[in-house]
Design a protein around this motif. Sequence first.
Motif: not given
Lengths: 293, 293, 248, 207
Positions: B2, B17, B34, B36
């Motif tokens: 994160n 985000r 969060d 990715e």
Amino acid sequence: MNGIPVDGTPSPLVALRGVSFGYEDGPLVLEGLDFEVCGGRALALLGRNGSGKTTLMRLLGGGLRPRSGRVELAGRPVSYDRAGLTRLRTTVQLVVQDPDDQLFAASVAQDVSFGPLNLGLPEEEVRARVDEALAALDITGVGDRPTHLLSYGQRKRAAIAGAVAMRPRVLVLDEPTAGLDPEGQERLLATLEALRGGGTTVVMATHDVDLALRWADDVALLTPGGVRTGTAGEVLARTDALAEAGLRLPWGVAVAAALRSRGAAPAGGVAPRTAEELARWAAEGGPSAAPAG
Amino acid sequence: MNGIPVDGTPSPLVALRGVSFGYEDGPLVLEGLDFEVCGGRALALLGRNGSGKTTLMRLLGGGLRPRSGRVELAGRPVSYDRAGLTRLRTTVQLVVQDPDDQLFAASVAQDVSFGPLNLGLPEEEVRARVDEALAALDITGVGDRPTHLLSYGQRKRAAIAGAVAMRPRVLVLDEPTAGLDPEGQERLLATLEALRGGGTTVVMATHDVDLALRWADDVALLTPGGVRTGTAGEVLARTDALAEAGLRLPWGVAVAAALRSRGAAPAGGVAPRTAEELARWAAEGGPSAAPAG
Amino acid sequence: MLSIDAAAHSSRWRRRHPVDKAVLGLGLTLLAVVLPPWPGAALVLVAALALLLGPARVPAGRLWRAYRVPLGFCVTGAVTLLVRVGGPDLVGLAPDGAVRAGELLLRSSAASLGVLVFAFTTPMSDLLPRLVRAGVPAAVVDVAVVTYRMAFLLLDAVRQVRQAQAARLGHTTRAAAWRSLGGLGATAFVRAFDRAGRLQSGLAGRGYDGTLRVLVPPTRVSGGFVGGSLALLVAIAVLGTALEGPLS
Amino acid sequence: MHIAEGFLPPAHAIAWVAASAPFVVHGVRQLTREVREHPESTLLLGASGAFMFVLSALKLPSVTGSCSHPTGSGLGAVLFRPPVVAVLGTVTLLFQALLLAHGGLTTLGANVFSMAVVGPWAGYGVYRLARGLGARLEVAVFCAAFVADLSTYCVTSVQLALAFPDPVSGFLGALGKFGSIFAVTQIPLAVSEGLLTVLVVRLLLQS
């Protein structure tokens, strides 16, 4: 389990005898199939997509009529007139995979009432059956909601409730756990256990060999060569038969076999059916410390 | 994983985000999330039904816009104008669970051509991309068949081909193995491996912890408290976290843990990922004899 | 619905440009309507049957199942020509009624076969996207494409729901049948619009902006095929006109 | 019931195309504008077309025992307005002609006129009238479906009578003949379609 029951054995609730079936002018999907559903047993139906599982289930429920061979209800051939079909359909109810193919009324309760109303039952009896079915499926709270506003799991339960309200002796479910998350699957299995406790025989088509090993008494494996039936422990240990049906061994069976072949576990005994059982089994080197159930 | 990447780390291909999202005036489905996606990693997204997996995937693909927080593409915030969306869509492609929600055209090849045409590519380039995508999904033979005559598995592949033809760097799939039989699942996983070999990053939502352990490098666990990300081995060994997400331990992890806790296997090491690995593992008392892969 | 459509996709003339088959099939239909029914329409009928069962290799059983639909209407309609109303005895056989009914039957069945030459060899997927080039507004073609795709999904859904209704005895009494039918209609509506919504978000990622652009296979109009077709049509027209006198 | 391929003489076929054309062109203009203003409506219009197609494929339990199908044009007109139905109905008739050999291309103009123009407008007009007079929604919907269905078949009878006048009593005699064959047997079916439409609308309102 194929063939004619030996004298003294009670007739199966419903059976296919030498049934062949194909759609319209198409090729045969099932050929000379023998298949029995015996009262009180949990039966899992396994086979790859296109192997004819759905066709078999529709034949059991009277939605399709065999091209040759016959369907038997409590030992007697089904007649496909109105009375015969009504008898079959009050004994066997099929729940298809996609609940949206089964829900068509404005609200859940209305949908569930459809079958009992068609049975010509008095309104009070219909109401009682609806309440009972909603309670059995644990969806009493959403009875008056429109079906298309429910979650997938709720719709699945509503579809099953519609079949349960017919009070069938045999409930046939096509992939009932598909699309549910693990918690939803557990809840549904518990519901099915409760229905079985109430005397309903449950037949379930699935792709999940681990689920079949854990849940079923008997397993019917549909392969191009026909159907292979036996207890879950027997059928699900046959690597060759499973491979023919496009399936792998259940985890428990595979690991138990590996341990046995190395002498790390005694031969025989029931294969572990859940990850917990298997963990105990592997740790303790065999089934001794893992009491069934 | 994160938070903001440490200096020197390459930016993730796409990231959320502090993203919050809710449908219309409804409550928030995701809050301050969060997340990715890093290039080259196979990422499995796990969580119960209704946990927001689909919403998260739509946000990644630009189909939804966050209420607050931001979506980043290669480290820069996505702008939701035409150019920005085109950039996002040529990077991230989402394949929804039901292929019929994605196939609109009368034939497979026509459907696959839709995305590339919308990119404004010349006809020859579009044709090349269509052929390439059909070949990648192994459905070249049904390119000119009408969508409604395909099997479920073929429709699923056609829907994925439509996304692949956009040549995305990230392919996001919602429950791609649902509804397929075990053989179909294996074939699809092999196809995804080939796509990964070609440089596509694959993100997959699934309920199947065993599949996740076997297939994924990283796992993101979506729970009411947020998302927990880590390597598959790490995250899928956390009983508490999995329980919070409504999941059980994978078979391999459960058995390995049981054996370790009894001292029957050494601590550490990679948990077995398939039934075969687990069988070997259990028989030989640990990971030593079971080389990864 | 499925039968003609499915046959068209596996037709031997599938790869031909729709214009090729339109010239031939619809040309025959046009001749059937324009030429004197005897022997013009009869020639069309023979030619169309020969083409369908010969080079186009449409199975006879399939063709008959499709053909008997219009035939039913033709027979019902033609029967009315046998009867006259009015006059002294109010109702009676019409003078020339049999001839007129026969001519109508001939014309109509020949025209139907001409369209079947086209329909049995040309899938909608090859036809619809090309209609834009033929001058049909793109918006209409897009709507037709979605209608086509969704009609199959809905027909399938309706079939499944019907089976589910039958399993719960939905066709046993008149009241049940009406309950079932109402449910089917409402389900079709809800499912259609639910599907439209989901398709909308399913297509968003590929840049859907309201236009459904697709690429059609690169097929060329065959000069030879069109020329041959025109020659056949001219031959039928000439023969039909020339034989009209001697044969009637 | 649609007029079959090749059933009408060329002059009639062309005349009915000319009669339908303004309505269809008007509908196409409206539809194009709708799609330009609301791009997402392509899918909704396609869904409407598919719904009407499937509705017209349902089998009605008919009083006379013959198998018949609803036209769907009354419900379509109330739900989607007559100009749009003119286009959707034309698309549906084209599909039926090519995929089911039901109706025809040379008779498309005549069938569009009866089924996609007169039926929807008559049904819609009656619906507005009934609502304006304070009728309940269900009554208005029943009238719309009944009138749309019946007017469609009356127009079909007129079309056939014009094409095939009786040798003795001319147009009127032929109208009587075709009318009794098609329209009169159609009254129970129009009632059926009205009932079905009410059932569908009732279910849709509940859900």
